[in-house]
Design a protein around this motif. Sequence first.
Motif, PDB file in Angstrom:
ATOM      1  N   PHE A 330      36.250  52.328  36.422  1.00  0.00           N
ATOM      2  CA  PHE A 330      35.809  51.176  37.195  1.00  0.00           C
ATOM      3  C   PHE A 330      36.988  50.298  37.600  1.00  0.00           C
ATOM      4  O   PHE A 330      37.078  49.860  38.757  1.00  0.00           O
ATOM      5  CB  PHE A 330      34.783  50.366  36.399  1.00  0.00           C
ATOM      6  CG  PHE A 330      33.379  50.906  36.503  1.00  0.00           C
ATOM      7  CD1 PHE A 330      32.434  50.280  37.291  1.00  0.00           C
ATOM      8  CD2 PHE A 330      33.012  52.047  35.811  1.00  0.00           C
ATOM      9  CE1 PHE A 330      31.150  50.774  37.385  1.00  0.00           C
ATOM     10  CE2 PHE A 330      31.727  52.557  35.900  1.00  0.00           C
ATOM     11  CZ  PHE A 330      30.777  51.910  36.689  1.00  0.00           C
ATOM     12  N   ILE A 331      37.901  50.027  36.669  1.00  0.00           N
ATOM     13  CA  ILE A 331      39.053  49.167  36.981  1.00  0.00           C
ATOM     14  C   ILE A 331      39.929  49.813  38.051  1.00  0.00           C
ATOM     15  O   ILE A 331      40.371  49.144  38.996  1.00  0.00           O
ATOM     16  CB  ILE A 331      39.879  48.894  35.698  1.00  0.00           C
ATOM     17  CG1 ILE A 331      39.088  47.981  34.764  1.00  0.00           C
ATOM     18  CG2 ILE A 331      41.221  48.263  36.045  1.00  0.00           C
ATOM     19  CD1 ILE A 331      39.703  47.841  33.384  1.00  0.00           C
ATOM     20  N   PHE A 332      40.183  51.109  37.919  1.00  0.00           N
ATOM     21  CA  PHE A 332      41.031  51.808  38.891  1.00  0.00           C
ATOM     22  C   PHE A 332      40.480  51.671  40.301  1.00  0.00           C
ATOM     23  O   PHE A 332      41.201  51.287  41.232  1.00  0.00           O
ATOM     24  CB  PHE A 332      41.148  53.294  38.518  1.00  0.00           C
ATOM     25  CG  PHE A 332      41.941  54.102  39.513  1.00  0.00           C
ATOM     26  CD1 PHE A 332      43.316  54.177  39.417  1.00  0.00           C
ATOM     27  CD2 PHE A 332      41.306  54.792  40.541  1.00  0.00           C
ATOM     28  CE1 PHE A 332      44.047  54.925  40.332  1.00  0.00           C
ATOM     29  CE2 PHE A 332      42.023  55.534  41.457  1.00  0.00           C
ATOM     30  CZ  PHE A 332      43.404  55.601  41.358  1.00  0.00           C
ATOM     31  N   TRP A 333      39.189  51.971  40.473  1.00  0.00           N
ATOM     32  CA  TRP A 333      38.622  51.969  41.822  1.00  0.00           C
ATOM     33  C   TRP A 333      38.405  50.566  42.360  1.00  0.00           C
ATOM     34  O   TRP A 333      38.510  50.333  43.576  1.00  0.00           O
ATOM     35  CB  TRP A 333      37.338  52.783  41.870  1.00  0.00           C
ATOM     36  CG  TRP A 333      37.605  54.253  41.922  1.00  0.00           C
ATOM     37  CD1 TRP A 333      37.317  55.184  40.977  1.00  0.00           C
ATOM     38  CD2 TRP A 333      38.252  54.961  42.990  1.00  0.00           C
ATOM     39  NE1 TRP A 333      37.738  56.432  41.379  1.00  0.00           N
ATOM     40  CE2 TRP A 333      38.314  56.329  42.615  1.00  0.00           C
ATOM     41  CE3 TRP A 333      38.776  54.595  44.222  1.00  0.00           C
ATOM     42  CZ2 TRP A 333      38.870  57.294  43.435  1.00  0.00           C
ATOM     43  CZ3 TRP A 333      39.341  55.559  45.043  1.00  0.00           C
ATOM     44  CH2 TRP A 333      39.384  56.893  44.641  1.00  0.00           C
ATOM     45  N   ILE A 334      38.113  49.606  41.509  1.00  0.00           N
ATOM     46  CA  ILE A 334      37.993  48.214  41.968  1.00  0.00           C
ATOM     47  C   ILE A 334      39.348  47.722  42.487  1.00  0.00           C
ATOM     48  O   ILE A 334      39.425  47.057  43.531  1.00  0.00           O
ATOM     49  CB  ILE A 334      37.460  47.312  40.840  1.00  0.00           C
ATOM     50  CG1 ILE A 334      35.987  47.627  40.572  1.00  0.00           C
ATOM     51  CG2 ILE A 334      37.629  45.829  41.208  1.00  0.00           C
ATOM     52  CD1 ILE A 334      35.420  46.946  39.343  1.00  0.00           C
ATOM     53  N   ILE A 335      40.424  48.067  41.775  1.00  0.00           N
ATOM     54  CA  ILE A 335      41.761  47.702  42.244  1.00  0.00           C
ATOM     55  C   ILE A 335      42.064  48.374  43.577  1.00  0.00           C
ATOM     56  O   ILE A 335      42.611  47.748  44.502  1.00  0.00           O
ATOM     57  CB  ILE A 335      42.827  48.075  41.189  1.00  0.00           C
ATOM     58  CG1 ILE A 335      42.691  47.178  39.961  1.00  0.00           C
ATOM     59  CG2 ILE A 335      44.242  47.962  41.781  1.00  0.00           C
ATOM     60  CD1 ILE A 335      43.594  47.572  38.805  1.00  0.00           C
ATOM     61  N   MET A 336      41.715  49.642  43.719  1.00  0.00           N
ATOM     62  CA  MET A 336      41.938  50.362  44.972  1.00  0.00           C
ATOM     63  C   MET A 336      41.205  49.686  46.128  1.00  0.00           C
ATOM     64  O   MET A 336      41.741  49.567  47.241  1.00  0.00           O
ATOM     65  CB  MET A 336      41.473  51.810  44.829  1.00  0.00           C
ATOM     66  CG  MET A 336      42.313  52.658  43.888  1.00  0.00           C
ATOM     67  SD  MET A 336      43.954  53.055  44.568  1.00  0.00           S
ATOM     68  CE  MET A 336      43.515  54.320  45.772  1.00  0.00           C
ATOM     69  N   ILE A 337      39.975  49.241  45.887  1.00  0.00           N
ATOM     70  CA  ILE A 337      39.196  48.578  46.938  1.00  0.00           C
ATOM     71  C   ILE A 337      39.837  47.247  47.319  1.00  0.00           C
ATOM     72  O   ILE A 337      39.942  46.900  48.509  1.00  0.00           O
ATOM     73  CB  ILE A 337      37.742  48.374  46.476  1.00  0.00           C
ATOM     74  CG1 ILE A 337      37.015  49.731  46.428  1.00  0.00           C
ATOM     75  CG2 ILE A 337      36.995  47.420  47.410  1.00  0.00           C
ATOM     76  CD1 ILE A 337      35.631  49.667  45.825  1.00  0.00           C
ATOM     77  N   ILE A 338      40.283  46.478  46.316  1.00  0.00           N
ATOM     78  CA  ILE A 338      40.927  45.192  46.581  1.00  0.00           C
ATOM     79  C   ILE A 338      42.229  45.389  47.380  1.00  0.00           C
ATOM     80  O   ILE A 338      42.496  44.665  48.341  1.00  0.00           O
ATOM     81  CB  ILE A 338      41.205  44.444  45.265  1.00  0.00           C
ATOM     82  CG1 ILE A 338      39.880  44.031  44.615  1.00  0.00           C
ATOM     83  CG2 ILE A 338      42.074  43.207  45.514  1.00  0.00           C
ATOM     84  CD1 ILE A 338      40.029  43.458  43.225  1.00  0.00           C
ATOM     85  N   VAL A 339      43.008  46.382  46.983  1.00  0.00           N
ATOM     86  CA  VAL A 339      44.257  46.675  47.700  1.00  0.00           C
ATOM     87  C   VAL A 339      43.966  47.041  49.143  1.00  0.00           C
ATOM     88  O   VAL A 339      44.653  46.591  50.063  1.00  0.00           O
ATOM     89  CB  VAL A 339      45.017  47.817  46.984  1.00  0.00           C
ATOM     90  CG1 VAL A 339      46.176  48.318  47.860  1.00  0.00           C
ATOM     91  CG2 VAL A 339      45.550  47.339  45.631  1.00  0.00           C
ATOM     92  N   GLN A 340      42.928  47.873  49.351  1.00  0.00           N
ATOM     93  CA  GLN A 340      42.574  48.265  50.722  1.00  0.00           C
ATOM     94  C   GLN A 340      42.137  47.065  51.554  1.00  0.00           C
ATOM     95  O   GLN A 340      42.449  46.980  52.748  1.00  0.00           O
ATOM     96  CB  GLN A 340      41.460  49.330  50.667  1.00  0.00           C
ATOM     97  CG  GLN A 340      41.138  49.982  52.001  1.00  0.00           C
ATOM     98  CD  GLN A 340      40.132  49.190  52.831  1.00  0.00           C
ATOM     99  OE1 GLN A 340      39.295  48.482  52.275  1.00  0.00           O
ATOM    100  NE2 GLN A 340      40.199  49.335  54.144  1.00  0.00           N
ATOM    101  N   LEU A 341      41.447  46.122  50.926  1.00  0.00           N
ATOM    102  CA  LEU A 341      40.973  44.940  51.656  1.00  0.00           C
ATOM    103  C   LEU A 341      42.116  44.055  52.129  1.00  0.00           C
ATOM    104  O   LEU A 341      42.068  43.505  53.233  1.00  0.00           O
ATOM    105  CB  LEU A 341      40.036  44.122  50.757  1.00  0.00           C
ATOM    106  CG  LEU A 341      38.606  44.627  50.581  1.00  0.00           C
ATOM    107  CD1 LEU A 341      37.881  43.794  49.549  1.00  0.00           C
ATOM    108  CD2 LEU A 341      37.852  44.597  51.913  1.00  0.00           C
ATOM    109  N   PHE A 342      43.142  43.942  51.307  1.00  0.00           N
ATOM    110  CA  PHE A 342      44.210  42.970  51.596  1.00  0.00           C
ATOM    111  C   PHE A 342      45.531  43.608  52.003  1.00  0.00           C
ATOM    112  O   PHE A 342      46.521  42.908  52.157  1.00  0.00           O
ATOM    113  CB  PHE A 342      44.405  42.045  50.391  1.00  0.00           C
ATOM    114  CG  PHE A 342      43.212  41.169  50.128  1.00  0.00           C
ATOM    115  CD1 PHE A 342      43.016  40.010  50.854  1.00  0.00           C
ATOM    116  CD2 PHE A 342      42.272  41.533  49.171  1.00  0.00           C
ATOM    117  CE1 PHE A 342      41.911  39.201  50.630  1.00  0.00           C
ATOM    118  CE2 PHE A 342      41.155  40.743  48.937  1.00  0.00           C
ATOM    119  CZ  PHE A 342      40.977  39.565  49.667  1.00  0.00           C
ATOM    120  N   SER A 343      45.524  44.921  52.167  1.00  0.00           N
ATOM    121  CA  SER A 343      46.767  45.576  52.600  1.00  0.00           C
ATOM    122  C   SER A 343      46.965  45.367  54.096  1.00  0.00           C
ATOM    123  O   SER A 343      46.003  45.195  54.837  1.00  0.00           O
ATOM    124  CB  SER A 343      46.714  47.066  52.288  1.00  0.00           C
ATOM    125  OG  SER A 343      45.639  47.682  52.979  1.00  0.00           O
TER     126      SER A 343
END
Length: 343
Positions: A330-343
């Motif tokens: 869960f932590i891995f994919w939540i971080i991936m989603i956040i990075v994608q949102l703000f990259s």
Amino acid sequence: MENEFTQDVTTEPVTLPENTVIQAKKHFSKLGLMYIIGTIIVLGLQYVSSAIAGAINPELLSSTSYALLITMLPMYAISMPVMGFLISRVPAKQIVKKKMSVGQWLIAFLICYGGMYVSNLIGLFLTQTIGLIKGSPVTNGILEIATSSNIWVNFLIMVICAPIAEELLFRKLLIDRTVQYGEAVAVLFSGLMFGLFHGNLNQFVYAFTLGICFGFIYVKTGNVRYSIYLHMVINFMGSVLGMLVLKFVGDEFINALSDPAALMPYMMEHMGTVMLYFVYAFFLIALAITGIVLFIVNAKKVHFLSGEVTIPKGKHFSTTILNVGMGLYFIFWIIMIIVQLFS
């Protein structure tokens, strides 16, 4: 549908004592570890495939179609089967198979499509709102890929490979290993882990909704082919049929839709093209509305059976998610989603 799909295939529910709760937590942790290890293998192989292709011929990756084939085919042919093998090492429970009539499948399709349509709008609203807050738009990678790649590549990857692999991983393998704790737990994890695996917010919202719908179908029938067919048809409508319509009407019309001054002159000159687009759009809206109505009508028939064991009230989150394996996933994919949102 209720009588045929709601036969309880589990034994009388048993509340877990504290030591058995620990065993359940270990079970979910091991399952989560298999999924996070599989995720690393999937992403690692995609990176290696891209690196090898870039070293051989850098121009290959400049083509969306070639890039899609280079990164996705090894994933579906190698890393996802390895991921499935790892998951299969976790103990599972066999779900009794039941037949689903054509009529029931069509109703399920309409409900799934209606849910996807609404949740996609929600996802778009959320990403656009975040884009306004951060001052730049949130990119929709899957839309860019689908619109710029060859239609036959879309068909192979998104209509054939993705539904088969994803339904096996996130419906059959996952639900078979969580249904002993109740159908609701199994279906919820199927939707959550499937949605997160897509790695971006917009896809998470509608993939989570579809994962819940597909999971419900699987847990009530025990036959993954029904959800595979649903997945294939929905992906076909979005990544193939939708792209064919957009390519037929052309960029000029799409640009005219956002410019009222240019829209009317364009419509007068290209009435046939405009009519086709709006017939298609109204057809999709009609499907979505029908699905929403069918869901409302049948909502009272939807219920989830308890499993062989019942996690004590108040300990579901700590048992199923607050463990090493699921926590990492869960932590891995939540971080991936956040990075994608703000990259």
